[in-house]
Scaffold this active site. Structure first.
Site, mmCIF file in Angstrom:
data_model
loop_
_atom_site.group_PDB
_atom_site.id
_atom_site.type_symbol
_atom_site.label_atom_id
_atom_site.label_comp_id
_atom_site.label_asym_id
_atom_site.label_seq_id
_atom_site.Cartn_x
_atom_site.Cartn_y
_atom_site.Cartn_z
ATOM 1 N N ASP A 1 1.014 2.752 3.762
ATOM 2 C CA ASP A 1 0.134 3.823 3.280
ATOM 3 C C ASP A 1 0.952 5.097 3.055
ATOM 4 O O ASP A 1 0.511 6.213 3.391
ATOM 5 C CB ASP A 1 -1.053 4.084 4.209
ATOM 6 C CG ASP A 1 -2.168 4.843 3.480
ATOM 7 O OD1 ASP A 1 -2.000 5.189 2.303
ATOM 8 O OD2 ASP A 1 -3.212 5.104 4.113
ATOM 9 N N HIS B 1 0.825 -1.218 0.000
ATOM 10 C CA HIS B 1 0.000 0.000 0.000
ATOM 11 C C HIS B 1 0.856 1.263 0.000
ATOM 12 O O HIS B 1 1.169 1.816 1.054
ATOM 13 C CB HIS B 1 -0.923 -0.047 1.221
ATOM 14 C CG HIS B 1 -1.953 1.029 1.272
ATOM 15 N ND1 HIS B 1 -3.095 0.920 2.023
ATOM 16 C CD2 HIS B 1 -2.020 2.242 0.687
ATOM 17 C CE1 HIS B 1 -3.816 2.019 1.884
ATOM 18 N NE2 HIS B 1 -3.177 2.845 1.086
ATOM 19 N N HIS C 1 1.538 5.134 -2.132
ATOM 20 C CA HIS C 1 1.100 6.129 -3.126
ATOM 21 C C HIS C 1 2.340 6.802 -3.688
ATOM 22 O O HIS C 1 2.965 7.609 -2.994
ATOM 23 C CB HIS C 1 0.205 7.176 -2.469
ATOM 24 C CG HIS C 1 -1.049 6.602 -1.884
ATOM 25 N ND1 HIS C 1 -2.226 6.512 -2.590
ATOM 26 C CD2 HIS C 1 -1.306 6.064 -0.662
ATOM 27 C CE1 HIS C 1 -3.164 5.949 -1.823
ATOM 28 N NE2 HIS C 1 -2.623 5.672 -0.640
ATOM 29 N N LEU C 2 2.702 6.457 -4.933
ATOM 30 C CA LEU C 2 3.895 7.095 -5.518
ATOM 31 C C LEU C 2 3.539 8.297 -6.389
ATOM 32 O O LEU C 2 4.426 8.941 -6.940
ATOM 33 C CB LEU C 2 4.760 6.079 -6.268
ATOM 34 C CG LEU C 2 5.373 4.962 -5.405
ATOM 35 C CD1 LEU C 2 6.526 4.289 -6.120
ATOM 36 C CD2 LEU C 2 5.819 5.420 -4.024
ATOM 37 N N ARG C 3 2.223 8.595 -6.500
ATOM 38 C CA ARG C 3 1.755 9.871 -7.072
ATOM 39 C C ARG C 3 2.063 10.084 -8.542
ATOM 40 O O ARG C 3 1.940 11.211 -9.037
ATOM 41 C CB ARG C 3 2.374 11.061 -6.303
ATOM 42 C CG ARG C 3 2.166 11.034 -4.811
ATOM 43 C CD ARG C 3 0.710 11.103 -4.461
ATOM 44 N NE ARG C 3 0.518 11.314 -3.034
ATOM 45 C CZ ARG C 3 -0.557 10.888 -2.378
ATOM 46 N NH1 ARG C 3 -1.516 10.212 -3.011
ATOM 47 N NH2 ARG C 3 -0.683 11.134 -1.106
ATOM 48 N N HIS D 1 -5.861 -0.380 5.974
ATOM 49 C CA HIS D 1 -5.699 0.463 7.171
ATOM 50 C C HIS D 1 -6.824 0.356 8.217
ATOM 51 O O HIS D 1 -7.654 1.247 8.358
ATOM 52 C CB HIS D 1 -5.434 1.931 6.833
ATOM 53 C CG HIS D 1 -6.166 2.471 5.633
ATOM 54 N ND1 HIS D 1 -7.498 2.306 5.445
ATOM 55 C CD2 HIS D 1 -5.708 3.185 4.577
ATOM 56 C CE1 HIS D 1 -7.833 2.893 4.314
ATOM 57 N NE2 HIS D 1 -6.764 3.427 3.767
ATOM 58 N N HIS E 1 2.780 14.336 0.558
ATOM 59 C CA HIS E 1 2.164 15.626 0.214
ATOM 60 C C HIS E 1 3.224 16.698 0.401
ATOM 61 O O HIS E 1 4.128 16.543 1.228
ATOM 62 C CB HIS E 1 0.964 15.919 1.120
ATOM 63 C CG HIS E 1 -0.201 14.993 0.883
ATOM 64 N ND1 HIS E 1 -0.925 14.981 -0.284
ATOM 65 C CD2 HIS E 1 -0.747 14.028 1.664
ATOM 66 C CE1 HIS E 1 -1.880 14.052 -0.214
ATOM 67 N NE2 HIS E 1 -1.791 13.460 0.959
ATOM 68 N N ASN F 1 -4.785 5.952 -7.252
ATOM 69 C CA ASN F 1 -5.389 7.295 -7.196
ATOM 70 C C ASN F 1 -4.429 8.366 -7.702
ATOM 71 O O ASN F 1 -4.100 9.329 -7.024
ATOM 72 C CB ASN F 1 -5.918 7.623 -5.789
ATOM 73 C CG ASN F 1 -4.855 7.666 -4.711
ATOM 74 O OD1 ASN F 1 -3.764 7.107 -4.869
ATOM 75 N ND2 ASN F 1 -5.154 8.327 -3.597
#
Ligand code: DOR
Ligand code: ZN
Length: 345
Positions: free
Chosen positions: A239, A12, A14-16, A166, A243, A46
């Site tokens: 997770d 899980h 998020h490498l964006r 999560h 940002h 996402n």
């Protein structure tokens, strides 16, 4: 003590990339992964555009080939992650998707969720759910718990496996414990921030403490650790949700939720779970290696890590390889540190 273990797997992250490369990209994310002991990571869908078509999945996986870590890609469960129309799971699997997930968004419509469970079972891909209804004010415990209860019920009646992402509350953990006893094919994960911190972190760290689902109470922290120890929670995931500094400097309501975790999750787990005596080392390692590998159906590799189980170190911004530094762990002293990560890809 210096210990050798298989390369860690994060299901899980998020490498964006594509779309939010100012937060992270597949190169910087790979380096952050290797720094934290991960040789395999599953990237969430996402991005912008959302990875919801076989063409996009195929193009994405092609980009992974030259990276120093093994990246896998999850495909969205619904078109545009809108929660309305299922994507083509069979075509996404043929294109190389490792899992199906709308993570970041819940699938609020129970019928869509039921159909997703059946479709994922039919093609043999893990369905990973963000079981949290963001419409409930403050995204309190009920927002997670009723969705976890719903998804366990649907999985049971669809006779299909489900992976709950999560898990953060005592009640969620207990619902999953009971469902497992009753024979539901459920696996689940939690993240280091949910057993290291409580909602009180907000007073100290402001929006750095904002994450979805939110940090909970001390009682929840204790219940999550118990659920890790008794096997209710199978996997520890990062997770990893980068940002920018500017985004996290906003006030609580306008800042985005999420924390980075690739570089710190294993050290945090050694500190809070192993050195506390809650889990043995084999128990802990299984949640980073065998259990995620089995969920994804991946073969064993020769990837390995070496870590010092006792080294004490304090996380500073300089240690962070991620493009973003929104970590609640800056200034925290860990006991246990990755010394070498070898990905033989
Ligand atoms: O805190 C979170 N951040 N939770 C999610 O589910 C999504 C993630 C993100 O993409 O930033
Ligand atoms: Zn996520």
């Amino acid at each position: 003590m210096r210990i050798k273990a298989p390369g860690l797997i994060d299901i899980h992250s998020h490498l964006r990339d594509p779309g939010f490369e100012y937060k992270e990209d597949i190169q910087s994310g790979s380096l952050a992964a290797l720094t934290g002991g991960y040789t395999t990571i599953v990237c969430m869908a996402n991005t912008s555009p959302v990875l919801d078509t076989p063409e996009r999945i195929r193009a994405q996986i092609k980009r992974f080939e030259t990276l120093p870590a093994r990246l896998c890609q999850a495909a969205a469960a619904t078109i545009g992650q809108q929660g309305r129309e299922l994507t083509d799971f069979a075509a996404l699997k043929s294109a190389g998707a490792a899992a199906i997930s709308d993570d970041g968004q819940a699938i609020l419509d129970a019928k869509v969720m039921y159909d997703a469970l059946q479709a994922a079972k039919a093609v043999g891909l893990p369905l990973m759910t963000h079981s949290e209804d963001a419409r409930i004010p403050g995204r309190g415990a009920a927002a997670e718990e009723y969705m976890v209860a719903r998804d366990l019920t649907l999985a049971k009646y669809a006779d299909a496996p489900v992976h709950i992402q999560h898990v953060t509350t005592a009640k969620s953990a207990d619902l999953i414990r009971q469902a497992k006893r009753g024979g539901t094919a459920v696996t689940c994960e939690t993240c280091a921030h949910y057993f290291m911190f409580t909602e009180d972190l907000r007073r100290v760290k402001g929006a750095i403490a904002k994450v979805f689902p939110p940090l909970r109470t001390q009682r929840d922290v204790e219940a999550i650790i118990e659920a890790l120890a008794d096997g209710t929670i199978d996997i520890i995931a990062t997770d990893h949700a980068p940002h920018s500094r500017e985004e996290k400097a906003r006030d609580w309501d306008s800042a985005p939720g999420g924390m980075i975790g690739l570089e710190t999750t294993f050290a945090a787990s050694l500190t809070a779970l192993y050195h506390s005596g809650a889990l043995t080392l084999p128990q802990l390692l299984a949640k980073f290696t065998d259990n995620p590998r089995e969920l994804l159906g991946l073969p064993k590799t020769d990837d390995y890590i070496e870590f010092d189980s006792d080294e004490e170190w304090t996380l500073t911004e300089a240690d962070i390889k991620s493009k973003s530094s929104n970590s609640p762990f800056i200034g925290i002293t860990f006991r246990g540190r990755i010394k070498e990560t070898v990905c033989v890809k």
